[in-house]
Design an enzyme around this catalytic site. Structure first.
Site, PDB file in Angstrom:
ATOM      1  N   ASP A 182       0.878  -1.167   0.000  1.00  0.00           N
ATOM      2  CA  ASP A 182       0.000   0.000   0.000  1.00  0.00           C
ATOM      3  C   ASP A 182       0.913   1.214   0.000  1.00  0.00           C
ATOM      4  O   ASP A 182       1.558   1.504   1.008  1.00  0.00           O
ATOM      5  CB  ASP A 182      -0.900   0.004   1.237  1.00  0.00           C
ATOM      6  CG  ASP A 182      -1.919   1.135   1.225  1.00  0.00           C
ATOM      7  OD1 ASP A 182      -1.635   2.177   0.608  1.00  0.00           O
ATOM      8  OD2 ASP A 182      -2.985   0.989   1.847  1.00  0.00           O
ATOM      9  N   HIS A 183       0.992   1.907  -1.144  1.00  0.00           N
ATOM     10  CA  HIS A 183       1.993   2.963  -1.273  1.00  0.00           C
ATOM     11  C   HIS A 183       1.778   4.102  -0.287  1.00  0.00           C
ATOM     12  O   HIS A 183       2.707   4.862  -0.004  1.00  0.00           O
ATOM     13  CB  HIS A 183       2.036   3.489  -2.712  1.00  0.00           C
ATOM     14  CG  HIS A 183       0.855   4.327  -3.093  1.00  0.00           C
ATOM     15  ND1 HIS A 183      -0.270   3.799  -3.693  1.00  0.00           N
ATOM     16  CD2 HIS A 183       0.630   5.663  -2.968  1.00  0.00           C
ATOM     17  CE1 HIS A 183      -1.141   4.767  -3.915  1.00  0.00           C
ATOM     18  NE2 HIS A 183      -0.629   5.896  -3.495  1.00  0.00           N
ATOM     19  N   HIS A 213      -6.274   2.123   1.638  1.00  0.00           N
ATOM     20  CA  HIS A 213      -5.423   3.238   2.065  1.00  0.00           C
ATOM     21  C   HIS A 213      -5.910   3.867   3.365  1.00  0.00           C
ATOM     22  O   HIS A 213      -5.152   4.042   4.321  1.00  0.00           O
ATOM     23  CB  HIS A 213      -5.419   4.348   1.002  1.00  0.00           C
ATOM     24  CG  HIS A 213      -4.784   3.955  -0.297  1.00  0.00           C
ATOM     25  ND1 HIS A 213      -3.789   3.029  -0.384  1.00  0.00           N
ATOM     26  CD2 HIS A 213      -5.001   4.391  -1.559  1.00  0.00           C
ATOM     27  CE1 HIS A 213      -3.420   2.895  -1.649  1.00  0.00           C
ATOM     28  NE2 HIS A 213      -4.143   3.714  -2.374  1.00  0.00           N
TER      29      HIS A 213
END
Length: 522
Positions: free
Chosen positions: A202-203, A265
């Protein structure tokens, strides 16, 4: 009336250079499936070169791009262009050419099992030529429908468990599209790779500001004592984008804002904001505390979830089309480009505190931020002195605003007496910390930390299968309810606005309003 007080950091307080004991991965090969896509060129290769610049990659290291098209030698040159353009890299950097020479390409149909022995032979040959050990990190940057076939074929071809090598697989989101599909994908992944080798990326968790939430809470004695239901009125998390779907019509038609942003996110960010202090910052300790929070969230009533879709409007002074006019989008689409939910956490720390999450495209501005609003103290003595003609007719609550992007930083709003006014007139002022001003502008894109951790086998900033399934369980009923009933009025907000009226009403029924980065009502 509002005043901002800028805060900075003394350069002498900053660490000078890298710690000599900083970990560096062992020699190995990173294999990127779906390497012809934008993610590799815009994010992954620039991030890997930033690690090279910082001397955090092993000397014996190679990158192999895998995709369906026959690109050959042009792939490495294309990646070099991406490093220069998207990585803010100078073409004269002395490390650039040597790094580009570590990049190669292999054409493969992802769902064709017969092609994987050839990939294995190519990797073994490369490792022998460059004297690289058996360590492999497989990065799945493909469309989600190829995750399971790639993993199965890695297993059957013997590439999942090379002898005496460290193996890992990085899987991009979306990880499933509902609870059942996530469970099935977890089953397929763990049939080949044990959970200790799986990195669901998950960036958002690569962003320094998100990681700093833990430091802000637990390294400062003035915040953690008031970080609870006794002092906090509500918490809002916003992920607003001013862009549209950027030509990704087929993907977004299947995803929507709830799947694309909130389910993953924003729940990860919520976990950092609300978790108990971990016993350490080791992966298992941090994950355990996040899972406890997610498990304490009761079912979200459908009336506490709203959705929207943008129509034509004006963003940044430019006219833009509505979602239904976007390329490769159904002209009668019911896909949401905006979603907002209200949820609660039924544990000792947070019981009774509402959490409001919203995410949307084509909004007024790009802003990802966490807003913590504190309860008002007794104000009877001040209210007697505030008048409608005063600079600030009402005393505003204290706010902590943590900006994740684009202007990374933290703002604290508090009240102070206005000088040269009669009585005790109180107005809000803001103490504002900016990452760029304190530490300098960074070229990192967030993937640097995540890629390095994956190569080192550190899973702290990656999702565990338990957390993925818990969060899908929260949102699958909402998705099912929305799928069963088409929205009556879409589009329901103008591009360039802050979203649909139903999002405002979600808070108005609690006598609250959405806040912006400085805590002002929008």
């Amino acid at each position: 009336m509002s005043t901002t007080v800028q805060m900075s950091v003394n350069p002498s307080d900053l660490p000078q250079g890298h710690d000599a004991a900083e970990k560096i991965p062992g020699p190995g090969i990173m294999v990127i499936f779906g390497a012809s896509g934008d993610l590799t060129k815009r994010k992954l290769l620039p991030a890997l070169f930033h690690l090279e610049q910082s001397n955090l990659l092993p000397k014996d290291f190679a990158i192999v791009g895998v995709a369906r098209r026959p690109l050959g030698n042009e792939f490495a040159e294309d990646m070099k262009d991406g490093i220069l353009k998207f990585g803010s890299v100078d073409a004269t950097d002395p490390k650039l050419e040597a790094f580009v020479n570590k990049i190669s390409y292999h054409a493969l149909q992802f769902d064709d099992a017969s092609g994987y022995p050839g990939l294995k032979d190519a990797l073994d040959k490369l490792a022998a030529e460059k004297k690289i050990g058996p360590d492999r990190l497989y990065y799945l940057a493909t469309a989600p429908e190829y995750f399971a076939p790639i993993i199965e074929n890695l297993g059957t071809s013997g590439m999942a468990h090379p002898e005496q090598g460290k193996i890992g697989v990085v899987i991009e989101k979306p990880f499933g599209h509902d609870l059942d599909s996530a469970r099935e994908l977890n089953r397929q992944v763990n049939a080949v790779f044990p959970e200790s080798q799986v990195f669901r990326i998950d960036h958002y968790l690569g962003k320094e500001t998100v990681q700093n939430v833990l430091a802000f809470r637990f390294a400062n004695g003035i915040f953690e004592p008031v970080w609870n239901r006794n002092f906090i009125d509500n918490i809002q998390i916003t992920a607003a984008e001013d862009i549209g779907i950027e030509g990704r019509g087929p993907f977004y038609e299947k995803a929507g804002a709830l799947r694309d942003i909130i389910q993953n996110h924003m729940m990860e960010v919520l976990g950092f904001v609300t978790m108990e202090p971990p016993s350490s910052f080791e992966a298992e300790a941090v994950r355990r505390e996040k899972v406890k929070v997610w498990q304490a969230i009761p079912n979200i009533p459908i009336q506490n979830a709203v959705r929207g879709q943008y129509g034509p409007g004006v963003v940044g002074g430019q006219k833009v089309i509505g979602y239904r006019e976007e390329e490769r989008v159904n002209p009668e689409s019911g896909t949401e480009t905006f979603a907002a939910v209200k949820l609660e956490i039924e544990n000792w720390r947070w019981a009774g505190v509402p959490f409001y999450l919203r995410a949307g495209k084509r909004m007024k501005k790009r802003a990802t931020e966490i807003t913590i609003q504190f309860k008002q103290p007794p104000l009877l003595i001040f209210n007697r002195m505030q008048s409608s003609s005063a600079p600030c007719p009402e005393i505003q609550p204290n706010i902590i605003s943590i900006r994740i992007q684009p202007d990374d930083g933290i703002a604290l709003r508090f009240g102070t007496k206005v000088p040269n006014t009669p009585g005790m007139t109180v107005c809000p002022v803001n103490m504002d910390f900016s990452y760029a001003q304190a530490f300098g502008k960074q070229s990192a894109n967030g993937y640097e930390r995540l890629l390095l951790d994956a190569m080192l086998g550190d899973q702290t900033l990656f999702s565990h299968r338990d957390g993925v399934e818990i969060n899908w369980a929260h949102y699958t009923p909402i998705l099912q309810a929305w799928a069963a009933k088409k929205p009556e009025v879409f589009p329901n907000y103008f591009a360039g606005s802050w979203g649909p009226d139903c999002a405002d009403r979600l808070l108005e029924k609690d006598n609250r309003k959405w806040k912006n980065s400085l805590g002002k009502p929008e």
